[in-house]
Design a protein around this motif. Structure first.
Motif, PDB file in Angstrom:
ATOM      1  N   PHE A   1       0.797  -1.227   0.000  1.00 28.49           N
ATOM      2  CA  PHE A   1       0.000   0.000   0.000  1.00 28.49           C
ATOM      3  C   PHE A   1       0.827   1.273   0.000  1.00 28.49           C
ATOM      4  O   PHE A   1       0.281   2.358   0.168  1.00 28.49           O
ATOM      5  N   GLU A   2       2.154   1.176  -0.137  1.00 23.64           N
ATOM      6  CA  GLU A   2       2.980   2.379  -0.119  1.00 23.64           C
ATOM      7  C   GLU A   2       4.112   2.290  -1.132  1.00 23.64           C
ATOM      8  O   GLU A   2       4.527   1.207  -1.516  1.00 23.64           O
ATOM      9  N   ILE A   3       4.552   3.460  -1.540  1.00 26.75           N
ATOM     10  CA  ILE A   3       5.713   3.578  -2.419  1.00 26.75           C
ATOM     11  C   ILE A   3       6.668   4.547  -1.737  1.00 26.75           C
ATOM     12  O   ILE A   3       6.275   5.653  -1.357  1.00 26.75           O
ATOM     13  N   CYS A   4       7.905   4.119  -1.573  1.00 25.85           N
ATOM     14  CA  CYS A   4       8.895   4.932  -0.872  1.00 25.85           C
ATOM     15  C   CYS A   4      10.094   5.178  -1.779  1.00 25.85           C
ATOM     16  O   CYS A   4      10.575   4.265  -2.441  1.00 25.85           O
ATOM     17  N   ALA A   5      10.565   6.411  -1.788  1.00 23.31           N
ATOM     18  CA  ALA A   5      11.774   6.760  -2.542  1.00 23.31           C
ATOM     19  C   ALA A   5      12.989   6.451  -1.672  1.00 23.31           C
ATOM     20  O   ALA A   5      13.014   6.807  -0.494  1.00 23.31           O
ATOM     21  N   ILE A   6      13.980   5.782  -2.252  1.00 27.16           N
ATOM     22  CA  ILE A   6      15.203   5.493  -1.513  1.00 27.16           C
ATOM     23  C   ILE A   6      16.034   6.764  -1.479  1.00 27.16           C
ATOM     24  O   ILE A   6      16.470   7.263  -2.506  1.00 27.16           O
ATOM     25  N   LYS A   7      16.226   7.303  -0.269  1.00 26.42           N
ATOM     26  CA  LYS A   7      16.965   8.549  -0.100  1.00 26.42           C
ATOM     27  C   LYS A   7      18.452   8.302   0.087  1.00 26.42           C
ATOM     28  O   LYS A   7      19.274   9.082  -0.379  1.00 26.42           O
ATOM     29  N   SER A   8      18.799   7.231   0.812  1.00 27.44           N
ATOM     30  CA  SER A   8      20.208   6.894   0.987  1.00 27.44           C
ATOM     31  C   SER A   8      20.351   5.415   1.288  1.00 27.44           C
ATOM     32  O   SER A   8      19.421   4.766   1.769  1.00 27.44           O
ATOM     33  N   ARG A   9      21.539   4.916   0.986  1.00 28.89           N
ATOM     34  CA  ARG A   9      21.858   3.518   1.231  1.00 28.89           C
ATOM     35  C   ARG A   9      23.339   3.441   1.569  1.00 28.89           C
ATOM     36  O   ARG A   9      24.170   4.031   0.895  1.00 28.89           O
ATOM     37  N   LYS A  10      23.642   2.703   2.634  1.00 22.41           N
ATOM     38  CA  LYS A  10      25.032   2.519   3.032  1.00 22.41           C
ATOM     39  C   LYS A  10      25.256   1.053   3.365  1.00 22.41           C
ATOM     40  O   LYS A  10      24.587   0.497   4.240  1.00 22.41           O
ATOM     41  N   ASP A  11      26.171   0.420   2.646  1.00 17.62           N
ATOM     42  CA  ASP A  11      26.523  -0.982   2.884  1.00 17.62           C
ATOM     43  C   ASP A  11      27.733  -1.018   3.805  1.00 17.62           C
ATOM     44  O   ASP A  11      28.748  -0.385   3.522  1.00 17.62           O
ATOM     45  N   GLU A  12      27.619  -1.740   4.906  1.00 18.90           N
ATOM     46  CA  GLU A  12      28.722  -1.919   5.848  1.00 18.90           C
ATOM     47  C   GLU A  12      28.845  -3.397   6.151  1.00 18.90           C
ATOM     48  O   GLU A  12      28.148  -3.912   7.030  1.00 18.90           O
TER      49      GLU A  12
ATOM     50  N   GLN B   1      27.962  -6.984   6.094  1.00 21.01           N
ATOM     51  CA  GLN B   1      26.717  -7.697   5.803  1.00 21.01           C
ATOM     52  C   GLN B   1      25.476  -6.865   6.116  1.00 21.01           C
ATOM     53  O   GLN B   1      24.362  -7.306   5.882  1.00 21.01           O
ATOM     54  N   THR B   2      25.658  -5.666   6.641  1.00 21.10           N
ATOM     55  CA  THR B   2      24.523  -4.824   7.014  1.00 21.10           C
ATOM     56  C   THR B   2      24.317  -3.718   5.989  1.00 21.10           C
ATOM     57  O   THR B   2      25.262  -3.081   5.552  1.00 21.10           O
ATOM     58  N   ILE B   3      23.055  -3.510   5.620  1.00 23.93           N
ATOM     59  CA  ILE B   3      22.680  -2.447   4.693  1.00 23.93           C
ATOM     60  C   ILE B   3      21.761  -1.499   5.458  1.00 23.93           C
ATOM     61  O   ILE B   3      20.753  -1.921   6.028  1.00 23.93           O
ATOM     62  N   ASN B   4      22.123  -0.230   5.476  1.00 22.58           N
ATOM     63  CA  ASN B   4      21.330   0.793   6.136  1.00 22.58           C
ATOM     64  C   ASN B   4      20.646   1.606   5.036  1.00 22.58           C
ATOM     65  O   ASN B   4      21.310   2.226   4.221  1.00 22.58           O
ATOM     66  N   ILE B   5      19.326   1.582   5.028  1.00 27.80           N
ATOM     67  CA  ILE B   5      18.558   2.282   3.985  1.00 27.80           C
ATOM     68  C   ILE B   5      17.614   3.276   4.651  1.00 27.80           C
ATOM     69  O   ILE B   5      16.935   2.948   5.626  1.00 27.80           O
ATOM     70  N   ILE B   6      17.562   4.486   4.110  1.00 25.57           N
ATOM     71  CA  ILE B   6      16.587   5.482   4.543  1.00 25.57           C
ATOM     72  C   ILE B   6      15.692   5.777   3.346  1.00 25.57           C
ATOM     73  O   ILE B   6      16.183   6.072   2.255  1.00 25.57           O
ATOM     74  N   VAL B   7      14.383   5.634   3.562  1.00 25.78           N
ATOM     75  CA  VAL B   7      13.418   5.881   2.499  1.00 25.78           C
ATOM     76  C   VAL B   7      12.448   6.981   2.930  1.00 25.78           C
ATOM     77  O   VAL B   7      12.185   7.155   4.118  1.00 25.78           O
ATOM     78  N   GLY B   8      11.946   7.708   1.963  1.00 22.01           N
ATOM     79  CA  GLY B   8      10.916   8.705   2.189  1.00 22.01           C
ATOM     80  C   GLY B   8       9.606   8.164   1.652  1.00 22.01           C
ATOM     81  O   GLY B   8       9.513   7.835   0.473  1.00 22.01           O
ATOM     82  N   CYS B   9       8.621   8.031   2.520  1.00 20.27           N
ATOM     83  CA  CYS B   9       7.347   7.423   2.135  1.00 20.27           C
ATOM     84  C   CYS B   9       6.214   8.431   2.238  1.00 20.27           C
ATOM     85  O   CYS B   9       6.146   9.203   3.192  1.00 20.27           O
ATOM     86  N   ALA B  10       5.332   8.406   1.265  1.00 24.36           N
ATOM     87  CA  ALA B  10       4.156   9.268   1.265  1.00 24.36           C
ATOM     88  C   ALA B  10       2.938   8.441   1.647  1.00 24.36           C
ATOM     89  O   ALA B  10       2.698   7.382   1.087  1.00 24.36           O
ATOM     90  N   GLN B  11       2.212   8.929   2.639  1.00 26.69           N
ATOM     91  CA  GLN B  11       0.966   8.290   3.049  1.00 26.69           C
ATOM     92  C   GLN B  11      -0.070   9.387   3.158  1.00 26.69           C
ATOM     93  O   GLN B  11      -0.032  10.193   4.089  1.00 26.69           O
ATOM     94  N   GLY B  12      -0.958   9.445   2.185  1.00 29.88           N
ATOM     95  CA  GLY B  12      -1.929  10.534   2.145  1.00 29.88           C
ATOM     96  C   GLY B  12      -1.196  11.845   1.880  1.00 29.88           C
ATOM     97  O   GLY B  12      -0.443  11.963   0.923  1.00 29.88           O
TER      98      GLY B  12
END
Length: 137
Positions: A76-87, A89-100
């Motif tokens: 039910f949502e679509i989020c734009a990937i704002k940043s991604r950092k691979d360290e 085996q861990t991936i840190n992702i920040i997304v911006g999501c619109a809800q209404g």
């Protein structure tokens, strides 16, 4: 020894020495479901572009998400990937999501188990990890 040959040998040797230090990001693109056995009940290909999307009653069979080049899609949502950092085996992702009319940022921590398995981690909350499997749709 031919000077051109020496230059080529130096370039090849330099490349070989540099390659092991190159960090290659884990390939997340694709459909991911909480049960590998239920992929066909969660996702379907539709339309002229044969795009992967969610089936109508996908939630009955499990949860999932779809990762594209610059966005992450849930049922039910679509989020734009704002940043991604691979360290490691861990991936840190920040997304911006619109809800209404609201926009919110969400942070994901994913741990790669293997090429087709990841675990979403909730730092500070033990036992809340969720495992997802890559779907071959």
């Amino acid at each position: 020894m031919n000077p051109g040959y020496r230059i080529r040998a130096i370039v090849v040797a330099s490349t070989i020495l540099v390659l092991p230090d190159c960090a290659h990001a884990f390939e997340l693109t694709g459909a991911w479901a909480t049960s590998a056995d239920q992929c066909g009940k969660v996702f379907i290909r539709k339309g002229r572009a044969n795009q992967v999307t969610f089936r109508n009653l996908s939630g009955v069979y499990g949860k999932g998400f779809i990762v594209e080049a610059d966005r992450l899609r849930g049922k039910f949502e679509i989020c734009a990937i704002k940043s991604r950092k691979d360290e490691g085996q861990t991936i840190n992702i920040i997304v911006g999501c619109a809800q209404g009319i609201m926009m919110s940022n969400v942070q994901f921590f994913l741990k790669t188990v293997d090429d087709n398995t990841i675990t979403r981690q909730f730092p500070g909350v033990e036992g809340m990890d969720a495992t997802y499997y890559r779907c071959k749709i």
